[in-house]
Design a protein around this motif. Structure first.
Motif, PDB file in Angstrom:
ATOM      1  N   UNK A 131       0.928  -1.048  -0.088  1.00 59.74           N
ATOM      2  CA  UNK A 131      -0.026   0.079   0.062  1.00 59.74           C
ATOM      3  C   UNK A 131       0.759   1.295   0.104  1.00 59.74           C
ATOM      4  N   UNK A 132       0.297   2.417  -0.589  1.00 59.40           N
ATOM      5  CA  UNK A 132       1.130   3.688  -0.737  1.00 59.40           C
ATOM      6  C   UNK A 132       0.172   4.901  -0.152  1.00 59.40           C
ATOM      7  N   UNK A 133       0.776   5.626   0.500  1.00 62.75           N
ATOM      8  CA  UNK A 133       0.019   6.922   0.812  1.00 62.75           C
ATOM      9  C   UNK A 133       0.166   7.784  -0.735  1.00 62.75           C
ATOM     10  N   UNK A 134      -1.024   8.185  -1.131  1.00 59.86           N
ATOM     11  CA  UNK A 134      -1.144   9.321  -2.517  1.00 59.86           C
ATOM     12  C   UNK A 134      -1.308  10.419  -1.980  1.00 59.86           C
ATOM     13  N   UNK A 135      -0.474  11.443  -2.693  1.00 56.89           N
ATOM     14  CA  UNK A 135      -0.463  12.789  -2.312  1.00 56.89           C
ATOM     15  C   UNK A 135      -0.793  13.615  -3.592  1.00 56.89           C
ATOM     16  N   UNK A 136      -1.898  13.991  -3.481  1.00 53.79           N
ATOM     17  CA  UNK A 136      -2.715  14.762  -4.766  1.00 53.79           C
ATOM     18  C   UNK A 136      -2.293  16.286  -4.222  1.00 53.79           C
ATOM     19  N   UNK A 137      -1.250  16.843  -5.080  1.00 55.39           N
ATOM     20  CA  UNK A 137      -1.030  18.381  -5.194  1.00 55.39           C
ATOM     21  C   UNK A 137      -1.379  19.078  -6.394  1.00 55.39           C
ATOM     22  N   UNK A 138      -2.500  19.680  -6.476  1.00 54.73           N
ATOM     23  CA  UNK A 138      -2.759  20.336  -7.845  1.00 54.73           C
ATOM     24  C   UNK A 138      -3.355  21.576  -7.555  1.00 54.73           C
ATOM     25  N   UNK A 139      -3.840  22.381  -8.752  1.00 54.99           N
ATOM     26  CA  UNK A 139      -4.709  23.526  -8.643  1.00 54.99           C
ATOM     27  C   UNK A 139      -5.746  23.660  -7.958  1.00 54.99           C
ATOM     28  N   UNK A 140      -6.532  22.336  -7.848  1.00 51.90           N
ATOM     29  CA  UNK A 140      -7.622  22.134  -7.393  1.00 51.90           C
ATOM     30  C   UNK A 140      -7.810  21.274  -6.316  1.00 51.90           C
ATOM     31  N   UNK A 141      -6.903  20.309  -6.187  1.00 51.28           N
ATOM     32  CA  UNK A 141      -6.957  19.473  -4.951  1.00 51.28           C
ATOM     33  C   UNK A 141      -5.593  19.589  -4.091  1.00 51.28           C
ATOM     34  N   UNK A 142      -5.704  19.081  -2.968  1.00 52.94           N
ATOM     35  CA  UNK A 142      -4.672  18.860  -1.890  1.00 52.94           C
ATOM     36  C   UNK A 142      -5.249  17.886  -1.139  1.00 52.94           C
ATOM     37  N   UNK A 143      -4.463  16.410  -1.198  1.00 54.12           N
ATOM     38  CA  UNK A 143      -5.218  15.416  -0.367  1.00 54.12           C
ATOM     39  C   UNK A 143      -4.421  14.558  -0.135  1.00 54.12           C
ATOM     40  N   UNK A 160      -9.332  22.059   3.562  1.00 54.59           N
ATOM     41  CA  UNK A 160     -10.541  22.771   3.995  1.00 54.59           C
ATOM     42  C   UNK A 160     -11.024  23.937   3.357  1.00 54.59           C
ATOM     43  N   UNK A 161      -9.864  24.492   2.573  1.00 49.28           N
ATOM     44  CA  UNK A 161     -10.342  25.710   1.741  1.00 49.28           C
ATOM     45  C   UNK A 161      -9.479  25.504   0.414  1.00 49.28           C
ATOM     46  N   UNK A 162      -8.262  26.432   0.340  1.00 48.20           N
ATOM     47  CA  UNK A 162      -7.721  26.443  -0.793  1.00 48.20           C
ATOM     48  C   UNK A 162      -6.869  25.180  -1.079  1.00 48.20           C
ATOM     49  N   UNK A 163      -6.740  24.781  -2.584  1.00 45.89           N
ATOM     50  CA  UNK A 163      -5.745  23.865  -2.853  1.00 45.89           C
ATOM     51  C   UNK A 163      -4.332  24.475  -2.684  1.00 45.89           C
ATOM     52  N   UNK A 164      -3.372  23.674  -2.905  1.00 46.23           N
ATOM     53  CA  UNK A 164      -2.001  24.128  -2.477  1.00 46.23           C
ATOM     54  C   UNK A 164      -1.505  24.878  -3.885  1.00 46.23           C
ATOM     55  N   UNK A 165      -2.031  24.342  -5.067  1.00 50.13           N
ATOM     56  CA  UNK A 165      -1.606  24.881  -6.365  1.00 50.13           C
ATOM     57  C   UNK A 165      -2.358  26.511  -6.442  1.00 50.13           C
ATOM     58  N   UNK A 166      -3.682  26.470  -5.817  1.00 48.29           N
ATOM     59  CA  UNK A 166      -4.395  27.724  -5.781  1.00 48.29           C
ATOM     60  C   UNK A 166      -3.654  28.816  -4.899  1.00 48.29           C
ATOM     61  N   UNK A 167      -3.086  28.266  -3.859  1.00 48.75           N
ATOM     62  CA  UNK A 167      -2.447  29.382  -2.839  1.00 48.75           C
ATOM     63  C   UNK A 167      -1.195  29.599  -3.394  1.00 48.75           C
ATOM     64  N   UNK A 266       0.009  19.165 -10.547  1.00 50.07           N
ATOM     65  CA  UNK A 266       0.956  19.944 -10.905  1.00 50.07           C
ATOM     66  C   UNK A 266       2.060  20.546  -9.905  1.00 50.07           C
ATOM     67  N   UNK A 267       1.665  20.594  -8.852  1.00 45.87           N
ATOM     68  CA  UNK A 267       2.813  21.045  -7.683  1.00 45.87           C
ATOM     69  C   UNK A 267       3.795  20.135  -7.538  1.00 45.87           C
ATOM     70  N   UNK A 268       3.702  18.628  -7.825  1.00 43.60           N
ATOM     71  CA  UNK A 268       4.860  17.872  -7.825  1.00 43.60           C
ATOM     72  C   UNK A 268       5.873  18.185  -8.774  1.00 43.60           C
ATOM     73  N   UNK A 269       5.712  19.080  -9.472  1.00 42.69           N
ATOM     74  CA  UNK A 269       7.015  19.573 -10.376  1.00 42.69           C
ATOM     75  C   UNK A 269       7.754  20.375  -9.697  1.00 42.69           C
ATOM     76  N   UNK A 270       7.532  21.006  -8.601  1.00 41.22           N
ATOM     77  CA  UNK A 270       8.070  21.827  -7.661  1.00 41.22           C
ATOM     78  C   UNK A 270       9.421  21.225  -6.873  1.00 41.22           C
ATOM     79  N   UNK A 271      10.257  21.581  -7.350  1.00 44.17           N
ATOM     80  CA  UNK A 271      12.114  20.785  -6.846  1.00 44.17           C
ATOM     81  C   UNK A 271      12.107  21.116  -5.473  1.00 44.17           C
ATOM     82  N   UNK A 272      11.607  22.054  -4.896  1.00 44.90           N
ATOM     83  CA  UNK A 272      11.599  22.255  -3.281  1.00 44.90           C
ATOM     84  C   UNK A 272      11.045  21.045  -2.706  1.00 44.90           C
TER      85      UNK A 272
END
Ligand code: KG4
Ligand code: ZN
Length: 326
Positions: A131-143, A160-167, A266-272
């Motif tokens: 099993x894996x932990x799935x991390x969704x980091x996009x313009x519309x989702x953070x989960x 509970x409010x903005x997605x990380x990409x949206x931030x 999309x945010x998974x592109x981020x090198x940091x």
């Protein structure tokens, strides 16, 4: 697993057509970005997005076939994202794909765009163990999700409010940077000190795996009203936005005995983000292969082929679904 699947992506502001062999090997991934058109409005204009998908789908399918050195007759399955996304944009790609499948006499399958982002780490040689932990980091989702298989998830936490990409996009706007802001904030942050300003993403009482970004954006807004270094603001914001994702994913991996962490969107592109994962996590972390972080048709084809091998195709009355609970 079928040999050749063609996938159509039209959930938001990129039109994508990908062709994948055996559900994992990318033969073509053609993308037409509408960013330049939407940029002058500071965000995506839904009506324009739908119209531009119509213009781009035919040429992209032709380009993808040429790249893959295939003819339409060799395509065995047509997949399309049926949601979540902008309803008009979704309809264009979905109905196009159904028409194509019908014309070819081939099966059709609808794919959840968010699940397709999470499937991308499997589209490379070394596959993540489950099993894996799935991390969704996009313009519309953070989960965060617990993935017991490639198509069976349990939601562990989400924003509970903005997605990380949206931030990232909103903070970019405050910093006077172009849309979409993620890559520009990352670039500016390279020159800044991440510890200069003590920004913090929100915490949810009793919900340790949830996220909150609206307060962080407001803190940036107030900091920018005072004299400050823009690069230090970008770097401090980036760190505050990304670190909780890494810490929570790592805690979830420990709690649920996951064998890996997979990151998509999309945010998974981020090198940091990638280097924070590398320095904080005990289990191996898998990212999308090059070119598959941002929205694309290859991930739709990939997950489509996998799902088809498990449960067959969908009926042609499958409708566009703007919101799909995770
Ligand atoms: O997955 P995606 O292409 O579209 C959605 O499904 O939402 O993600 C787009 C988001 C945008 O918010 C964009 O600013 C962000 O991903 N993004 C980044 C980077 N590249 C794209 N955020 C931070 N750093 C980046 N390098
Ligand atoms: Zn996406």
């Amino acid at each position: 697993m079928l040999k050749y699947t063609l996938g159509i992506e039209s959930t938001c502001d990129e039109t994508g057509c990908g062709i994948v062999r055996f559900g994992r090997e990318v033969l073509a991934s053609e993308i037409a970005s509408q960013i330049e058109v939407h940029r002058r409005y500071g965000g995506v204009v839904p009506e324009l997005s739908a119209r531009l998908h119509i213009d781009w789908l035919f040429p992209l399918v032709e380009q993808a076939l040429e790249k893959a050195q295939l003819t339409l007759g060799e395509i065995e399955l047509v997949a399309a994202a049926y949601g979540p996304g902008l309803v008009g944009a979704l309809h264009v790609g979905l109905q196009f794909a159904k028409g194509l499948a019908l014309g070819l006499g081939r099966p059709f399958i609808g794919v959840n765009h968010v699940a397709a982002h999470l499937y991308t780490p499997w589209m490379q040689r070394e596959v993540p163990p489950l099993p894996a932990i799935g991390v969704v980091v996009s313009g519309a989702h953070t989960a965060l999700l617990l993935m017991s298989s490639l198509d069976h998830y349990t939601l562990l936490g989400q924003t509970q409010d903005d997605a990380v990409g949206e931030a990232f996009d909103k903070v970019a706007r405050l910093l006077g940077l172009p849309y979409p802001g993620g890559p520009h904030v990352e670039e500016l942050a390279k020159e800044g000190d991440p510890l200069r300003y003590r920004f913090k993403a929100g915490k949810m009482a009793g919900r340790p795996l949830d996220f909150s970004y609206s307060g962080l954006k407001t803190a940036v807004l107030y900091q920018l009203k005072e004299s400050c270094s823009r690069a230090d603001v970008a770097a401090s914001f980036q760190q505050a936005a990304l670190l909780p994702i890494v810490e929570k994913a790592s805690a979830a991996a420990h709690q649920f005995h996951a064998k890996s962490i997979v990151v998509g969107g999309g945010v998974s592109h981020n090198k940091m983000l990638r280097s924070l994962f590398a320095s904080h996590c005990k289990v191996p972390v898998y990212f999308p292969p090059p070119g598959l972080s941002l929205d694309n048709g290859a991930m739709i084809a990939g997950l489509g082929a996998y799902l088809f091998s498990k449960r067959g195709g969908d009926r042609l009355d499958l409708s566009a679904t703007p919101r799909i609970p995770l």
